[in-house]
Design a protein around this motif. Structure first.
Motif, PDB file in Angstrom:
ATOM      1  N   MET A 605       0.842  -1.200   0.000  1.00  0.00           N
ATOM      2  CA  MET A 605       0.000   0.000   0.000  1.00  0.00           C
ATOM      3  C   MET A 605       0.875   1.247   0.000  1.00  0.00           C
ATOM      4  N   ILE A 606       0.466   2.227  -0.796  1.00  0.00           N
ATOM      5  CA  ILE A 606       1.210   3.476  -0.858  1.00  0.00           C
ATOM      6  C   ILE A 606       0.233   4.634  -1.020  1.00  0.00           C
ATOM      7  N   PRO A 607       0.263   5.616  -0.130  1.00  0.00           N
ATOM      8  CA  PRO A 607      -0.660   6.760  -0.227  1.00  0.00           C
ATOM      9  C   PRO A 607      -0.145   7.784  -1.235  1.00  0.00           C
ATOM     10  N   ALA A 608      -0.339   7.499  -2.500  1.00  0.00           N
ATOM     11  CA  ALA A 608       0.197   8.331  -3.579  1.00  0.00           C
ATOM     12  C   ALA A 608      -0.903   9.074  -4.328  1.00  0.00           C
ATOM     13  N   ASP A 609      -2.037   9.307  -3.632  1.00  0.00           N
ATOM     14  CA  ASP A 609      -3.154  10.079  -4.182  1.00  0.00           C
ATOM     15  C   ASP A 609      -3.773   9.461  -5.427  1.00  0.00           C
ATOM     16  N   GLY A 610      -3.553   8.153  -5.631  1.00  0.00           N
ATOM     17  CA  GLY A 610      -4.099   7.500  -6.806  1.00  0.00           C
ATOM     18  C   GLY A 610      -3.424   7.926  -8.093  1.00  0.00           C
ATOM     19  N   ALA A 611      -2.336   8.689  -7.979  1.00  0.00           N
ATOM     20  CA  ALA A 611      -1.672   9.229  -9.172  1.00  0.00           C
ATOM     21  C   ALA A 611      -0.170   8.957  -9.169  1.00  0.00           C
ATOM     22  N   GLY A 612       0.291   8.088  -8.275  1.00  0.00           N
ATOM     23  CA  GLY A 612       1.718   7.765  -8.228  1.00  0.00           C
ATOM     24  C   GLY A 612       2.585   8.869  -7.654  1.00  0.00           C
ATOM     25  N   ASP A 613       1.972   9.821  -6.928  1.00  0.00           N
ATOM     26  CA  ASP A 613       2.725  10.953  -6.399  1.00  0.00           C
ATOM     27  C   ASP A 613       3.279  10.621  -5.019  1.00  0.00           C
ATOM     28  N   HIS A 614       4.385   9.903  -5.008  1.00  0.00           N
ATOM     29  CA  HIS A 614       5.025   9.506  -3.751  1.00  0.00           C
ATOM     30  C   HIS A 614       6.472   9.142  -4.068  1.00  0.00           C
ATOM     31  N   SER A 616       8.353   6.823  -3.069  1.00  0.00           N
ATOM     32  CA  SER A 616       8.635   5.390  -3.189  1.00  0.00           C
ATOM     33  C   SER A 616       7.801   4.693  -4.260  1.00  0.00           C
ATOM     34  N   PHE A 617       6.985   5.442  -4.973  1.00  0.00           N
ATOM     35  CA  PHE A 617       6.106   4.799  -5.960  1.00  0.00           C
ATOM     36  C   PHE A 617       6.923   4.104  -7.048  1.00  0.00           C
ATOM     37  N   MET A 618       7.983   4.733  -7.521  1.00  0.00           N
ATOM     38  CA  MET A 618       8.803   4.113  -8.561  1.00  0.00           C
ATOM     39  C   MET A 618       9.472   2.846  -8.048  1.00  0.00           C
ATOM     40  N   ILE A 619       9.832   2.831  -6.767  1.00  0.00           N
ATOM     41  CA  ILE A 619      10.422   1.615  -6.194  1.00  0.00           C
ATOM     42  C   ILE A 619       9.459   0.446  -6.355  1.00  0.00           C
ATOM     43  N   LEU A 620       8.202   0.671  -5.997  1.00  0.00           N
ATOM     44  CA  LEU A 620       7.218  -0.407  -6.058  1.00  0.00           C
ATOM     45  C   LEU A 620       6.939  -0.847  -7.485  1.00  0.00           C
ATOM     46  N   THR A 621       6.820   0.108  -8.384  1.00  0.00           N
ATOM     47  CA  THR A 621       6.480  -0.264  -9.766  1.00  0.00           C
ATOM     48  C   THR A 621       7.627  -1.004 -10.437  1.00  0.00           C
ATOM     49  N   MET A 622       8.850  -0.572 -10.207  1.00  0.00           N
ATOM     50  CA  MET A 622       9.996  -1.278 -10.795  1.00  0.00           C
ATOM     51  C   MET A 622      10.167  -2.649 -10.149  1.00  0.00           C
ATOM     52  N   ALA A 623      10.000  -2.690  -8.822  1.00  0.00           N
ATOM     53  CA  ALA A 623      10.165  -3.965  -8.127  1.00  0.00           C
ATOM     54  C   ALA A 623       9.067  -4.950  -8.512  1.00  0.00           C
ATOM     55  N   SER A 624       7.852  -4.468  -8.762  1.00  0.00           N
ATOM     56  CA  SER A 624       6.761  -5.379  -9.112  1.00  0.00           C
ATOM     57  C   SER A 624       7.067  -6.142 -10.399  1.00  0.00           C
ATOM     58  N   LYS A 625       7.728  -5.484 -11.338  1.00  0.00           N
ATOM     59  CA  LYS A 625       8.115  -6.163 -12.581  1.00  0.00           C
ATOM     60  C   LYS A 625       9.181  -7.222 -12.298  1.00  0.00           C
ATOM     61  N   ALA A 626      10.116  -6.883 -11.433  1.00  0.00           N
ATOM     62  CA  ALA A 626      11.170  -7.836 -11.081  1.00  0.00           C
ATOM     63  C   ALA A 626      10.590  -9.033 -10.329  1.00  0.00           C
ATOM     64  N   ILE A 635       1.387  -6.645  -5.601  1.00  0.00           N
ATOM     65  CA  ILE A 635       0.259  -5.795  -5.963  1.00  0.00           C
ATOM     66  C   ILE A 635       0.489  -4.409  -5.390  1.00  0.00           C
ATOM     67  N   VAL A 636       0.586  -3.413  -6.265  1.00  0.00           N
ATOM     68  CA  VAL A 636       0.798  -2.038  -5.831  1.00  0.00           C
ATOM     69  C   VAL A 636      -0.556  -1.357  -5.693  1.00  0.00           C
ATOM     70  N   ASN A 637      -0.950  -1.047  -4.468  1.00  0.00           N
ATOM     71  CA  ASN A 637      -2.239  -0.419  -4.186  1.00  0.00           C
ATOM     72  C   ASN A 637      -2.018   1.060  -3.914  1.00  0.00           C
ATOM     73  N   ASP A 638      -2.241   1.884  -4.948  1.00  0.00           N
ATOM     74  CA  ASP A 638      -2.061   3.325  -4.845  1.00  0.00           C
ATOM     75  C   ASP A 638      -3.333   3.928  -4.255  1.00  0.00           C
ATOM     76  N   LEU A 639      -3.239   4.350  -2.993  1.00  0.00           N
ATOM     77  CA  LEU A 639      -4.409   4.814  -2.256  1.00  0.00           C
ATOM     78  C   LEU A 639      -4.687   6.291  -2.530  1.00  0.00           C
ATOM     79  N   SER A 640      -5.897   6.591  -2.967  1.00  0.00           N
ATOM     80  CA  SER A 640      -6.281   7.982  -3.162  1.00  0.00           C
ATOM     81  C   SER A 640      -6.581   8.660  -1.837  1.00  0.00           C
TER      82      SER A 640
END
Length: 773
Positions: A605-614, A616-626, A635-640
């Motif tokens: 879970m990451i509180p990135a306003d539903g828009a990836g504004d955080h 650590s958001f890039m960490i999660l998205t890159m790691a999810s592919k790996a 599962i990256v849950n971007d919380l609005s």
């Protein structure tokens, strides 16, 4: 909201506000004036600004205030800053956050090649006795006055201490938790009438401590107020666009972090909040508010916040001892390294916040009735003290201050100061266009670029002067060990290896993500502690190690000549090794089966306003592919709505999440990692419930570090504690960001701004010297 609750907790822990920090500064040899001018209150000023005889006010841009400007009850950093303008702390601190113990004559301490002399209202002498007790002997100056001309004496200090140690006190100061002799005896067998009635319940028939009428009135008002309180939240969610106009109460509650039945009413919504807070209405009142506090909606709220004695208790705190008109002693039953910071409390005027007629030290009367803080609470919106400035008014989003000419360190050179509310998006533009003189915009790569553009290429130039310091806190990625473990045993080697595998693959993407989001405004850290702390391990220290940079055999994963892609590949290989050691089946470089209690799918879970504004958001998205490439799904849950994150963590439902910690001057780790705090859950007041680690050896080291004042010893102990936390892999340290204060070069005389600003010594520390151009 839970988000607001978390923010308030963090800023209070930080001990300094977003823009300010209390303290002394350079002493000016001037005779104090006991009568300050009142002209500002009468001056007409467009837009909330004051002018008098051509004098220009200093205008500081702030996020919104909550009008809790009390030195006892201010919650947000912004309200605390308003209060600090009017208050004088008993002890000040230097640029490294160390308490000045000889404030009367001053202490000269070098910083960054310059000697600075720090002054304060008191001296402190600490004596450790053979029987384990500790004496804190305090001697005050005898020439201090409050802004109304009344003298400051030790009785005002004792009054202030008794307020924050009262059994019904619910502010942020925690002096009552210190090992002061007689504290427990004084606070025992008393609770607020509200808490007692809530604990007894609406069906109670025992009226020993209150009447049936009081109980009936309380629950009747609570029902009406609770429905209105919940309805405000529903209306807010719809008005803010979080919900459609036709959405149900349950749908709105879901956006506030509460899961309800579809046919739920506002009464059900409020009942769910009460349950979540364990019946603690005082905490619920402010932290869940969408406008009105619950206390605002209950006509008789104040009648129920008074204390009720349910048994015998001591009439005084035996360890708080008056020894003269300007001296006192605090007796601790044992060494506690954090107590000295609690003694930096503000000296509040008893004659204003309390009742001098109710003060008689010899007869155990301390300026207010024990268990009744109503008089103190009544002054919450109108602060007064012996600080640099006098509070004049707060209206139309502007707080007006006027200089206190009798300030002990010299009359401020700028007569008027205004704190003006401003959205974060408007702060930088406000300084550039002239509506603000000083403010604190969020500082990241884009903000730095905008400042440089305004200045013609530099962060400091003809338009804007920029000051940056490390934030008192850090960003991290957490893992709940109960939810990310093998066979239900979070402390086993298998469970730790599972979390280490996840941590290894997440941590390798920290550099690229933090550089992308912050640029030079943040750096990657390798231990779960703010770099501002003296206890933070440094690269030159023995045993320093990059976080999660060794494989399951303890060998280095990376070499200095590796490219970024090489490191990503090495991290995947190392993660597979950890997962295999955790009991996963690995075939052809992929995970094909999980051991008992573990999974092939985890949520972050990451509180990135539903828009990836955080950050650590890039960490999660890159790691999810790996992770996907090696057979695991992240599962990256971007919380609005960040409230969802805190609700999940408080309920113990989180697996992996991204957040940030605020810190304190002292690196004490009890609140975050001590096991008993975890066992008590969120209601226990700590935060280990998020991680849920239970390590007796770690607990013992945390306590041992508290019970010493030897900084070298404590640093070694805290390094061992940090290594333990890394061993559990419950926390992945990510970044240390910078805070930014910007000044208008055109309107503020930069040469008069506090020199060598640090995390612990902000620009307001020497505000009395600041001049406008």
């Amino acid at each position: 909201m839970k988000a607001r609750k978390a923010l308030a907790s963090l800023v209070v822990l930080a001990m300094v506000g977003s823009l300010a920090a209390c303290g002394g500064g350079s002493k000016k040899e001037e005779t104090p004036e006991t009568k300050a001018a009142e002209s500002a209150a009468e001056t007409e000023a467009a837009g909330g600004e004051q002018t008098s005889d051509g004098e220009t006010p200093l205008v500081v841009g702030y996020s919104n205030f909550s009008s809790k400007f009390s030195p006892f009850f201010a919650e947000t950093a912004y309200d605390q800053d308003v209060s600090s303008m009017t208050q004088l702390p008993l002890f000040t601190s230097d640029r490294m956050g160390s308490v000045i113990q000889k404030g009367i004559e001053g202490e000269t301490i070098p910083y960054n090649g310059t000697d600075y002399t720090y002054y304060g209202p008191a001296d402190l002498e600490i004596t450790e006795n053979e029987d384990g007790t500790v004496f804190y002997d305090i001697t005050m100056r005898d020439d201090l006055t409050f802004s109304d001309g009344e003298p400051v004496t030790i009785d005002d200090v004792i009054f202030s201490m008794y307020v924050v140690c009262d059994p019904t006190y619910d502010g942020s100061t925690t002096l009552f938790s210190m090992p002061i002799e007689g504290m427990a005896e004084y606070r025992s067998n008393m609770d607020t009438l509200m808490n007692l009635i809530m604990q007894a319940g609406e069906e109670n028939t025992d009226f020993t401590y209150w009447t049936e009428e009081q109980q009936t009135t309380f629950f009747s008002e609570l029902k009406t107020a609770g429905a209105a309180f919940a309805q405000e939240i529903v209306d807010y969610c719809k008005g803010a666009g979080l919900n459609a106009a036709e959405d149900s109460v349950a749908a709105c509650a879901a956006n506030w972090g509460y899961e309800l039945a579809e046919d739920a009413t506002v009464d059900d919504f409020f009942a769910a909040m009460v349950e979540a807070y364990g019946g603690d209405l005082a905490s619920l009142s402010s932290t869940e508010s969408a406008g009105s506090a619950l206390s605002d909606l209950m006509p008789s709220w104040g009648d129920y916040t008074t204390g009720v004695e349910t048994g015998e208790s001591a009439p005084n705190i035996s360890g708080i001892q008056k020894t003269g008109d300007y001296s006192m002693r605090v007796v601790a039953t044992k060494v506690d390294a954090t107590l000295i910071y609690q003694l930096t409390l503000n000296i509040a005027p008893m004659h204003y916040y309390g009742d001098a007629a109710q003060y008689d030290y010899e007869n155990n009367k301390f300026g207010f009735p024990k268990g009744d803080l109503s008089l103190i609470r009544s002054k919450t919106t109108q602060p007064m003290g012996a600080g640099r400035y006098k509070f004049i008014k707060y209206e139309n989003g502007v707080v007006n201050f006027e200089a206190f000419d009798g300030y002990f360190n010299g009359a401020p050179k700028t007569k008027y100061v205004n704190f003006r509310e401003a959205n974060d998006t408007d702060k930088l533009n406000g300084v550039a266009t002239g509506t603000l003189d000083i403010t604190d915009p969020s500082f990241n790569k884009d903000a730095a670029a905008n400042i440089a553009q305004i200045n013609g290429g530099e962060l400091t130039g003809a338009k804007i002067t920029t000051s940056t310091v490390d934030n008192l806190g850090y960003g991290y990625i957490g893992q709940n060990v109960n939810n990310v473990c093998v066979a239900g045993d979070p402390g086993s080697d298998a469970s730790k290896n599972l979390r280490r595998g996840i941590a290894t693959l997440l941590s390798v993407y920290r550099d690229v993500a933090i550089d992308s989001y912050y640029g030079d405004a943040a750096s990657v850290i390798n231990y779960p502690i703010s770099n501002t702390s003296w206890a933070a391990p440094q690269p030159t220290d023995d045993g320093y190690q990059v976080a999660f940079s060794t494989d399951v055999e303890g060998n280095p994963i990376y070499t200095s000549d590796m490219s970024a892609d090489d490191k990503y590949a090495a991290a995947k290989e190392a993660a597979l090794g950890f997962f295999e050691a955790a009991g996963y089946t690995v075939e052809n470089g992929k995970l094909t089966a999980a051991p008992e209690g573990a999974k092939l799918e985890y949520e972050a879970m990451i509180p990135a306003d539903g828009a990836g504004d955080h950050p650590s958001f890039m960490i999660l998205t890159m790691a999810s592919k790996a992770f996907e490439e090696i057979g695991m799904k992240l599962i990256v849950n971007d919380l609005s709505n960040s409230a969802d994150l805190w609700t999940a963590l408080e309920a113990g439902d989180g697996e992996i999440w991204c957040a940030a910690w605020g810190a304190t001057v002292d690196p004490d780790m009890y609140q975050i990692y001590y096991s008993d705090v975890a066992n008590g859950g969120a209601a226990a007041g700590g935060s280990n419930y998020m991680y849920s680690i239970a390590d007796p050896e770690l607990d013992e080291m945390i306590l041992q570090a508290r019970e010493s004042t030897d900084q070298t010893y404590r640093k070694a102990m805290y390094k061992a504690c940090l290594d333990k936390v890394i061993d559990w892999a419950c926390e992945i340290p990510v970044y240390q960001r910078q805070n930014c204060i910007i000044f208008s070069t055109e309107r503020v005389n930069i040469d008069t701004v506090t020199p060598d600003i640090t995390t612990f010594y902000g620009w307001m520390q020497e505000l009395e010297n600041l001049e406008m151009n």
